[in-house]
Design a protein around this motif. Structure first.
Motif, PDB file in Angstrom:
ATOM      1  N   GLU A  31       0.827  -1.405  -0.108  1.00 31.77           N
ATOM      2  CA  GLU A  31      -0.009  -0.013   0.117  1.00 31.77           C
ATOM      3  C   GLU A  31       0.772   1.351   0.198  1.00 31.77           C
ATOM      4  OE1 GLU A  31      -4.187  -1.060   2.047  1.00 31.77           O
ATOM      5  OE2 GLU A  31      -2.577  -0.510   3.525  1.00 31.77           O
ATOM      6  N   GLN A  32       2.090   1.240   0.505  1.00 32.62           N
ATOM      7  CA  GLN A  32       2.807   2.326   0.605  1.00 32.62           C
ATOM      8  C   GLN A  32       3.712   2.752  -0.524  1.00 32.62           C
ATOM      9  OE1 GLN A  32       5.353   2.682   3.928  1.00 32.62           O
ATOM     10  NE2 GLN A  32       4.093   1.812   5.401  1.00 32.62           N
ATOM     11  N   LEU A  33       3.666   1.831  -1.591  1.00 30.17           N
ATOM     12  CA  LEU A  33       4.461   2.025  -3.060  1.00 30.17           C
ATOM     13  C   LEU A  33       3.779   3.005  -3.931  1.00 30.17           C
ATOM     14  CD1 LEU A  33       5.474  -1.480  -3.760  1.00 30.17           C
ATOM     15  CD2 LEU A  33       6.853   0.345  -2.758  1.00 30.17           C
ATOM     16  N   GLU A  34       4.583   4.016  -4.553  1.00 34.89           N
ATOM     17  CA  GLU A  34       4.015   4.896  -5.224  1.00 34.89           C
ATOM     18  C   GLU A  34       3.683   4.089  -6.700  1.00 34.89           C
ATOM     19  OE1 GLU A  34       2.681   8.459  -6.642  1.00 34.89           O
ATOM     20  OE2 GLU A  34       4.052   8.462  -4.794  1.00 34.89           O
ATOM     21  N   GLY A  35       2.602   4.437  -7.301  1.00 35.87           N
ATOM     22  CA  GLY A  35       2.014   3.736  -8.353  1.00 35.87           C
ATOM     23  C   GLY A  35       1.169   2.647  -8.130  1.00 35.87           C
ATOM     24  N   VAL A  36       1.268   2.012  -7.007  1.00 37.15           N
ATOM     25  CA  VAL A  36       0.068   1.082  -6.395  1.00 37.15           C
ATOM     26  C   VAL A  36      -1.174   1.778  -6.102  1.00 37.15           C
ATOM     27  CG1 VAL A  36      -0.487  -0.718  -4.682  1.00 37.15           C
ATOM     28  CG2 VAL A  36       1.935  -0.756  -5.588  1.00 37.15           C
ATOM     29  N   LEU A  37      -2.383   1.491  -6.886  1.00 37.65           N
ATOM     30  CA  LEU A  37      -3.390   2.361  -6.723  1.00 37.65           C
ATOM     31  C   LEU A  37      -4.517   1.492  -5.542  1.00 37.65           C
ATOM     32  CD1 LEU A  37      -4.009   3.149 -10.554  1.00 37.65           C
ATOM     33  CD2 LEU A  37      -2.860   4.359  -8.815  1.00 37.65           C
ATOM     34  N   LYS A  38      -4.424   0.317  -5.584  1.00 35.86           N
ATOM     35  CA  LYS A  38      -5.511  -0.357  -4.613  1.00 35.86           C
ATOM     36  C   LYS A  38      -4.786  -1.894  -4.386  1.00 35.86           C
ATOM     37  CE  LYS A  38      -9.831  -2.165  -4.587  1.00 35.86           C
ATOM     38  NZ  LYS A  38     -11.020  -2.663  -5.253  1.00 35.86           N
ATOM     39  N   VAL A  39      -4.745  -2.042  -3.039  1.00 35.27           N
ATOM     40  CA  VAL A  39      -4.391  -3.444  -2.689  1.00 35.27           C
ATOM     41  C   VAL A  39      -5.622  -4.141  -1.863  1.00 35.27           C
ATOM     42  CG1 VAL A  39      -2.843  -4.672  -1.080  1.00 35.27           C
ATOM     43  CG2 VAL A  39      -2.137  -2.379  -2.137  1.00 35.27           C
ATOM     44  N   ALA A 181      14.491   0.352   3.215  1.00 35.25           N
ATOM     45  CA  ALA A 181      15.013  -0.116   2.029  1.00 35.25           C
ATOM     46  C   ALA A 181      14.480   0.265   0.728  1.00 35.25           C
ATOM     47  CB  ALA A 181      14.921  -1.601   2.063  1.00 35.25           C
ATOM     48  N   PHE A 182      13.290   0.747   0.796  1.00 41.02           N
ATOM     49  CA  PHE A 182      12.766   1.334  -0.440  1.00 41.02           C
ATOM     50  C   PHE A 182      12.100   2.694  -0.130  1.00 41.02           C
ATOM     51  CE2 PHE A 182      12.197  -3.262  -0.640  1.00 41.02           C
ATOM     52  CZ  PHE A 182      12.555  -3.699  -1.974  1.00 41.02           C
ATOM     53  N   LYS A 183      12.827   3.609   0.254  1.00 43.35           N
ATOM     54  CA  LYS A 183      12.393   4.984   0.632  1.00 43.35           C
ATOM     55  C   LYS A 183      12.006   5.942  -0.562  1.00 43.35           C
ATOM     56  CE  LYS A 183      17.041   6.254   1.913  1.00 43.35           C
ATOM     57  NZ  LYS A 183      17.733   6.473   3.134  1.00 43.35           N
ATOM     58  N   GLU A 184      12.858   5.416  -1.653  1.00 39.75           N
ATOM     59  CA  GLU A 184      12.828   6.228  -3.074  1.00 39.75           C
ATOM     60  C   GLU A 184      11.375   5.652  -3.718  1.00 39.75           C
ATOM     61  OE1 GLU A 184      14.613   2.302  -4.085  1.00 39.75           O
ATOM     62  OE2 GLU A 184      15.128   3.797  -2.720  1.00 39.75           O
ATOM     63  N   LYS A 185      10.948   4.555  -3.137  1.00 36.84           N
ATOM     64  CA  LYS A 185       9.772   4.220  -4.175  1.00 36.84           C
ATOM     65  C   LYS A 185       8.396   4.398  -3.024  1.00 36.84           C
ATOM     66  CE  LYS A 185      12.012   0.645  -6.287  1.00 36.84           C
ATOM     67  NZ  LYS A 185      12.413   0.958  -7.585  1.00 36.84           N
ATOM     68  N   LEU A 186       8.454   5.064  -2.070  1.00 36.48           N
ATOM     69  CA  LEU A 186       7.247   5.160  -1.391  1.00 36.48           C
ATOM     70  C   LEU A 186       6.435   6.459  -1.764  1.00 36.48           C
ATOM     71  CD1 LEU A 186       8.724   4.764   2.254  1.00 36.48           C
ATOM     72  CD2 LEU A 186       7.668   3.142   0.937  1.00 36.48           C
ATOM     73  N   LYS A 187       5.136   6.392  -1.380  1.00 31.26           N
ATOM     74  CA  LYS A 187       4.149   7.365  -1.597  1.00 31.26           C
ATOM     75  C   LYS A 187       4.574   8.829  -0.816  1.00 31.26           C
ATOM     76  CE  LYS A 187       0.310   4.720  -3.032  1.00 31.26           C
ATOM     77  NZ  LYS A 187      -1.040   4.041  -2.582  1.00 31.26           N
ATOM     78  N   ARG A 188       4.523   9.680  -1.571  1.00 29.37           N
ATOM     79  CA  ARG A 188       4.676  10.883  -0.896  1.00 29.37           C
ATOM     80  C   ARG A 188       3.603  11.669  -0.175  1.00 29.37           C
ATOM     81  NH1 ARG A 188       8.686   9.273  -3.092  1.00 29.37           N
ATOM     82  NH2 ARG A 188      10.863   9.853  -3.637  1.00 29.37           N
TER      83      ARG A 188
END
Length: 188
Positions: A31-39, A181-188
């Motif tokens: 759910e925290q990933l930028e580009g993931v719209l729905k989980v 580990a994935f801070k650059e891919k997280l939703k802002r």
């Protein structure tokens, strides 16, 4: 690829279905990933139609606890989702993630098309070859035949129940490790 309409215009979306143990943990991560719209937390890989959580926990429906993601491939690729998949659980333990034991907690990728299948198999083979883990990867890679959404109380579990002991002792540490580990891919 499917196309869905949102208020801002047409967006191309795609889906991915992953099992990494308890779907509460998996949902919280993706759910925290930028580009993931729905989980959506749910069940896949079994032979019982519309299983309940209780049935799946009895370990005889064949289902795994999974999440199904709807994502924007222009923002995050299937390859990037696979990277998160491999790094946020132990793909070397059969029917187990930590203290969660049973076939419903197996590591699994349920692919929707040949491209997802080939990518999943490629990464699994390369990670094994590179010795990325201390044991061979046992992740199931199977076609997506069914997906059943879990009961409503399982959806957004970490968000809605963050003070529960399981969330504090199991999900929160996993989230902190993931966020580093994935801070650059997280939703802002």
């Amino acid at each position: 690829m499917t196309t869905s309409f949102n208020p801002e215009g047409a967006v191309n979306t795609d889906t991915a279905t992953f099992g990494t143990g308890c779907f509460w943990c998996t949902e919280a991560v993706f759910e925290q990933l930028e580009g993931v719209l729905k989980v959506t937390s749910g069940y896949s890989g079994g032979h019982v139609k519309n299983p309940t959580y209780e049935q799946v926990c009895e370990k005889n429906t064949g289902h795994a606890e999974v999440v199904q993601l709807v994502y924007d491939p222009a923002v995050i690729s299937f390859d990037e989702l696979l990277e998160v998949f491999w790094q946020t659980h132990d793909p070397t333990t059969l029917n187990r993630q930590g203290n969660d034991v049973g076939p419903q907690y197996r590591s699994a990728i349920f692919y929707k098309d040949e491209e997802q299948k080939l990518k999943a198999e490629h990464y699994k083979k390369e990670l094994d070859k590179a010795g990325a883990f201390n044991a061979p990867i046992v992740t199931e890679i199977s076609p997506l035949i069914n997906f059943y959404a879990a009961e409503q109380y399982h959806q957004d579990y970490y968000t809605n129940n963050g003070s529960q002991p399981y969330c504090n002792f199991v999900i929160r540490p996993k989230m902190e490790k993931f966020q580093k580990a994935f801070k650059e891919k997280l939703k802002r």
